[in-house]
Design a protein around this motif. Structure first.
Motif, PDB file in Angstrom:
ATOM      1  N   VAL A  96       0.892  -0.834  -0.115  1.00 25.63           N
ATOM      2  CA  VAL A  96      -0.106   0.100   0.173  1.00 25.63           C
ATOM      3  C   VAL A  96       0.829   1.311  -0.004  1.00 25.63           C
ATOM      4  O   VAL A  96       0.673   2.191  -0.879  1.00 25.63           O
ATOM      5  N   SER A  97       1.865   1.344   0.943  1.00 24.50           N
ATOM      6  CA  SER A  97       2.731   2.306   0.956  1.00 24.50           C
ATOM      7  C   SER A  97       3.508   2.700  -0.493  1.00 24.50           C
ATOM      8  O   SER A  97       3.672   3.715  -0.874  1.00 24.50           O
ATOM      9  N   LEU A  98       4.013   1.772  -1.165  1.00 18.72           N
ATOM     10  CA  LEU A  98       4.593   1.438  -2.280  1.00 18.72           C
ATOM     11  C   LEU A  98       3.757   2.035  -3.489  1.00 18.72           C
ATOM     12  O   LEU A  98       3.855   2.768  -4.144  1.00 18.72           O
ATOM     13  N   ALA A  99       2.329   1.530  -3.320  1.00 17.31           N
ATOM     14  CA  ALA A  99       1.606   2.142  -4.353  1.00 17.31           C
ATOM     15  C   ALA A  99       1.250   3.700  -4.323  1.00 17.31           C
ATOM     16  O   ALA A  99       1.163   4.323  -5.102  1.00 17.31           O
ATOM     17  N   PHE A 100       1.066   4.025  -3.119  1.00 14.56           N
ATOM     18  CA  PHE A 100       0.890   5.605  -2.853  1.00 14.56           C
ATOM     19  C   PHE A 100       1.902   6.320  -3.114  1.00 14.56           C
ATOM     20  O   PHE A 100       2.168   7.307  -3.815  1.00 14.56           O
ATOM     21  N   THR A 101       3.148   5.790  -2.819  1.00 15.00           N
ATOM     22  CA  THR A 101       4.385   6.686  -3.670  1.00 15.00           C
ATOM     23  C   THR A 101       4.495   6.565  -5.042  1.00 15.00           C
ATOM     24  O   THR A 101       4.924   7.598  -5.472  1.00 15.00           O
ATOM     25  N   SER A 102       4.250   5.444  -5.507  1.00 14.97           N
ATOM     26  CA  SER A 102       4.261   5.422  -6.891  1.00 14.97           C
ATOM     27  C   SER A 102       3.215   6.594  -7.555  1.00 14.97           C
ATOM     28  O   SER A 102       3.380   7.412  -8.432  1.00 14.97           O
ATOM     29  N   LEU A 103       1.822   6.460  -7.039  1.00 17.31           N
ATOM     30  CA  LEU A 103       0.799   7.385  -7.254  1.00 17.31           C
ATOM     31  C   LEU A 103       1.319   8.788  -7.139  1.00 17.31           C
ATOM     32  O   LEU A 103       1.111   9.630  -8.096  1.00 17.31           O
ATOM     33  N   TRP A 104       1.894   9.135  -6.048  1.00 15.38           N
ATOM     34  CA  TRP A 104       2.225  10.484  -5.801  1.00 15.38           C
ATOM     35  C   TRP A 104       3.467  11.074  -6.510  1.00 15.38           C
ATOM     36  O   TRP A 104       3.584  11.885  -7.206  1.00 15.38           O
ATOM     37  N   ASN A 105       4.367  10.089  -6.940  1.00 17.07           N
ATOM     38  CA  ASN A 105       5.281  10.322  -8.028  1.00 17.07           C
ATOM     39  C   ASN A 105       4.858  10.723  -9.311  1.00 17.07           C
ATOM     40  O   ASN A 105       5.293  11.536 -10.034  1.00 17.07           O
ATOM     41  N   VAL A 106       3.836   9.929  -9.949  1.00 14.14           N
ATOM     42  CA  VAL A 106       3.033  10.168 -11.206  1.00 14.14           C
ATOM     43  C   VAL A 106       2.483  11.432 -11.247  1.00 14.14           C
ATOM     44  O   VAL A 106       2.597  12.380 -12.167  1.00 14.14           O
ATOM     45  N   VAL A 107       1.689  11.645 -10.209  1.00  8.10           N
ATOM     46  CA  VAL A 107       0.804  12.874  -9.937  1.00  8.10           C
ATOM     47  C   VAL A 107       1.737  14.077  -9.898  1.00  8.10           C
ATOM     48  O   VAL A 107       1.540  15.299 -10.287  1.00  8.10           O
ATOM     49  N   GLY A 108       3.087  14.054  -9.280  1.00 10.16           N
ATOM     50  CA  GLY A 108       4.195  15.090  -9.190  1.00 10.16           C
ATOM     51  C   GLY A 108       4.117  15.745  -7.866  1.00 10.16           C
ATOM     52  O   GLY A 108       4.476  16.580  -7.554  1.00 10.16           O
TER      53      GLY A 108
END
Length: 96
Positions: free
Chosen positions: A81-93
């Motif tokens: 879950v932490s990895l998914a949110f980190t990836s999502l935030w990186n994609v969003v900027g």
């Protein structure tokens, strides 16, 4: 009139000493009762422990294994879950 005004000095002194002894006796009785209650509480605790039906060793190890497996699965879930949110935030900027 007050009761103490009627008493002589000797009677007043004797009354004070009597009251003092009575209070001391009451304190000692309270201490003894407290000791007895603690002793009986400890004895009852020991009796209660002896009545407990403890599980067999194999059953304990089985539940220990289940607990460790559950902890591993939950740790993996939290990591993903932490990895998914980190990836999502990186994609969003979003930078933290």
């Amino acid at each position: 009139m007050n009761e103490n005004n009627k008493l002589t000095k000797e009677e007043l002194q004797a009354k004070k000493e009597y009251d003092k002894k009575l209070k001391k006796k009451l304190r000692m009785q309270k201490k003894e009762l407290a000791k007895e209650s603690r002793l009986y509480t400890f004895r009852n605790w020991i009796k209660e422990i002896k009545r407990v039906v403890w599980p067999r060793s194999s059953k304990s190890w089985k539940w220990f294994g289940i607990t460790i497996a559950f902890l591993v699965v939950m740790a993996l879930f939290c990591f993903l879950v932490s990895l998914a949110f980190t990836s999502l935030w990186n994609v969003v900027g979003i930078k933290v």
